[in-house]
Design an enzyme around this catalytic site. Sequence first.
Site, PDB file in Angstrom:
ATOM      1  N   GLN A  66       5.663  -6.562 -12.680  1.00 41.33           N
ATOM      2  CA  GLN A  66       5.562  -7.624 -11.810  1.00 41.33           C
ATOM      3  C   GLN A  66       5.245  -8.855 -12.799  1.00 41.33           C
ATOM      4  O   GLN A  66       5.405  -9.949 -12.358  1.00 41.33           O
ATOM      5  CB  GLN A  66       3.962  -7.541 -11.300  1.00 41.33           C
ATOM      6  CG  GLN A  66       3.970  -6.633  -9.948  1.00 41.33           C
ATOM      7  CD  GLN A  66       2.654  -6.392  -9.231  1.00 41.33           C
ATOM      8  OE1 GLN A  66       2.064  -5.553  -9.078  1.00 41.33           O
ATOM      9  NE2 GLN A  66       1.980  -7.580  -8.898  1.00 41.33           N
ATOM     10  N   ARG A 112      -3.545  -6.876  -3.933  1.00 39.45           N
ATOM     11  CA  ARG A 112      -3.407  -7.974  -2.561  1.00 39.45           C
ATOM     12  C   ARG A 112      -4.710  -8.727  -2.618  1.00 39.45           C
ATOM     13  O   ARG A 112      -5.219  -9.024  -1.587  1.00 39.45           O
ATOM     14  CB  ARG A 112      -3.220  -7.028  -1.619  1.00 39.45           C
ATOM     15  CG  ARG A 112      -1.676  -6.867  -1.319  1.00 39.45           C
ATOM     16  CD  ARG A 112      -1.705  -6.435   0.289  1.00 39.45           C
ATOM     17  NE  ARG A 112      -0.925  -7.671   0.921  1.00 39.45           N
ATOM     18  CZ  ARG A 112       0.215  -7.469   1.649  1.00 39.45           C
ATOM     19  NH1 ARG A 112       0.670  -6.396   1.848  1.00 39.45           N
ATOM     20  NH2 ARG A 112       0.515  -8.771   2.305  1.00 39.45           N
ATOM     21  N   CYS A 113      -5.098  -9.348  -3.701  1.00 44.13           N
ATOM     22  CA  CYS A 113      -5.800 -10.376  -3.676  1.00 44.13           C
ATOM     23  C   CYS A 113      -5.988 -11.231  -4.923  1.00 44.13           C
ATOM     24  O   CYS A 113      -5.360 -10.696  -5.981  1.00 44.13           O
ATOM     25  CB  CYS A 113      -7.436  -9.813  -3.730  1.00 44.13           C
ATOM     26  SG  CYS A 113      -7.915  -8.948  -4.948  1.00 44.13           S
TER      27      CYS A 113
END
Length: 789
Positions: free
Chosen positions: A227, A374-375
């Site tokens: 990522q 996802r935060c």
Amino acid sequence: MTTTAHQPRTTPEIGGLGHSRRRVEDARFIEGRGNYVDDIELPGMLHMAIHRSPIAHGRILSIDTSEAEALEGVLAVVTGELLAQYNLAWMPTLSGDSQAVLATDKVRFQGQEVAAVIATDRYIAEDAAELIQVEYEDLEAIVTPQRALDEDAPLIRDDKEDQDSNLCYTWESGDKAAVEAAFSDAATVVSLETFYPRSHPAPLETCGIVADVDSATGQATLYMTSQAPHAHRTVFALVAGLPEQNIRIVSPDIGGGFGNKVPVYPGYVVATAASLVIGKPVKWVESRTENLISTGFARDYYMRGELAIDGDGRILALKVDMLSDQGAFFADAQPTKFKAGLFHIVTGSYDYPAAYVSTRGAYTNKAPGGVAYRCSFRVTEASYLIERLVQNAAYEIGMDPAEFRAKNFIKPEQFPYATPTGFVYDSGDYEKAMRLAMDMVGYDEVEKEKEEARQEGRLVGIGMASFTEVVGAGHGEDYDILGLKMFDSAELRVHPTGKAILKLGVRSQGQGHETTFAQIVAEELGIPASDVKVVEGDTDNTPYGLGTYASRSTPVAGAATAMISRKLRDKAKKIAAHLLEASEDDLEWEPGKFSVAGDPGSSVTIQDVAFAAYTNPPPDMEAGLEGVNYYDPPNMTYPFGTYIVVVDLDPGSGQWKVRRMVAVDDCGVRINPMVVEGQIHGGLAEGYAMSSMQYITFDDLGNCIGANFSDYLIPTAWETPRFELGETVTPSPHHPIGAKGVGESATVGSPAAFVNAVIDALWHLGVKNIDMPVSSDRVWAAMEEATSG
Ligand code: CDP
């Protein structure tokens, strides 16, 4: 100013902001023609498999690799001892701790990497890995942070010189004295103790690498599930001592990341070292179980919160104490300055003068990680705590939870708003989002129905969460990873024919950057989005950036894209003036076209200008229409929203079903409303999963329960509720296009809404908390306990 939708300024053909352009990347994904790490085949490529520890805590007495080495097709067996000769047995984590690449002294969690086999094919590598014999002296496995901090607990990190306990970190934020004073003035104090269990991002594609180190040239090409390819390149240069110009990280299509593909894993390092030594490409791709037991977990926070409230229902102060389970190595991927991530945003959407947050982290015998699943760094836990606490507080003082929230919300005119723990929220209109969600769900009718249902022996609950997210790290002065400032970048090249290529420092893992970032260029330059190719994930061909996680792409790289587009538009204007033989000051701009004011017939398109930039530039100007921008945001962005859930709970079994789920999100200006809705759907599904079914636990020996998809439950379309979405638009005042990030908000905001709905159905029985996942047996147990007591 908040509005209800952004009106596009460009035509659908240009497809700038506000157009629901179809995702261009999906054509290859749905046809099965994506190109993932495991699709890469190089001539002479070898395969690697990892031998992992079967126990959670033990001293290594001996490692026998002879049988594995004897298997035909095995080229090498790598142990920690061998790596130590190259100073590679340990590596730094993104939190500045150290982590064993291959264990030398002890194993510290089940699934830890102990040895690796390099063989001609994967089957041989896996078979040989099983032939490795390791003798251990069993040590007590520590599976809770509470036990870890007992005085008589065995020391997990005895490799660290100054470490004499299992305490990993302490950190605090806010004003303790002011909070204590407020609590002594409070009419009511409401407290909640809750646990946000360990979960795993579980991307569809597991982690992997194809390491190709050319011993003749020294060039290392690493195809990695990354990522953050640029940051990983720098970490590789520092860890492996390879010159950075010789490292090229290529992150091809990624099948979901969710924070799991941010850390550097031992497998990456061993495969690279093996390729370097053997001189052939080496592929390593994890199995599902390896991914679940050894790579970056999320959550695992034990939290206690207390609210001080005055006689009028106004919050005076918040006090929070948190203990986190860090696993065996402190490998959280989060800004250096903040040991517990951005957990101190736990003050939420509310206006009160004082807050104090104290945090501790403990080493345990579990896999490390602490990723931003996802935060934004640990904001999910914070949001869960405050939204559960606020809901309970409303009940305790006998106020409707929505009215309690409205009374305590930060008001629109208070922005920019400085929180008592040091954030400056950019903009918001929390009540507007909440009222819209209430209207959509029919809040008053459900409240009425609750009473009637009880009379009939049914239980109905309505729960709410009004969250504030914080996304878009940096500002570089405050936010860095291992010292690397959290800016990001965009390079834009407009070719002579008016087509463009946009190269970014971030890396999409499914978020649709190829679609949406082209729309930013379209908005700013009027070049149709379909004429803009977006390139990411190849460090040799993209400008340096910190990568995609914590919803930072739009706030940071999206801003960089707007800024470089504007810079090129300024240059384009000069070229247009030259072509039109007019003064720059007399030119007017509409997307895609410059014309002379008062003479609309005299105009040139952006495509004419692009051609002229290479064929006929003004005499005093450099040719070309290209540039790069590195954007360091002045602040984070603060998307927000209100989620409301209605559940029907069966008092005979404890089972609950979601009847309605309404989600109103505000992420400022939406670049692509359809992509945003997709992001929200995904996040809500994950929030629902966490609240109802998805967690990783461990037995007393530290065996991981949740090492496969039979035990670790991923929601399918069958059990996922239907989501009804609403929107308000409060642009971020400091962002060049007014956008806030959104990718993570739904996972951050929704778990509390689901759990609050279940608690609402049960509050009259005296049930005040059920820890996630709120399964029917837990509901049943809580009802039994409440009614028997
Ligand atoms: O960093 P990441 O891409 O995960 O998160 P993000 O910046 O919140 O964006 C997720 C996706 O939603 C991207 O494709 C964005 O361009 C898109 N988005 C949008 O269309 N409008 C916004 N206001 C925010 C994000």
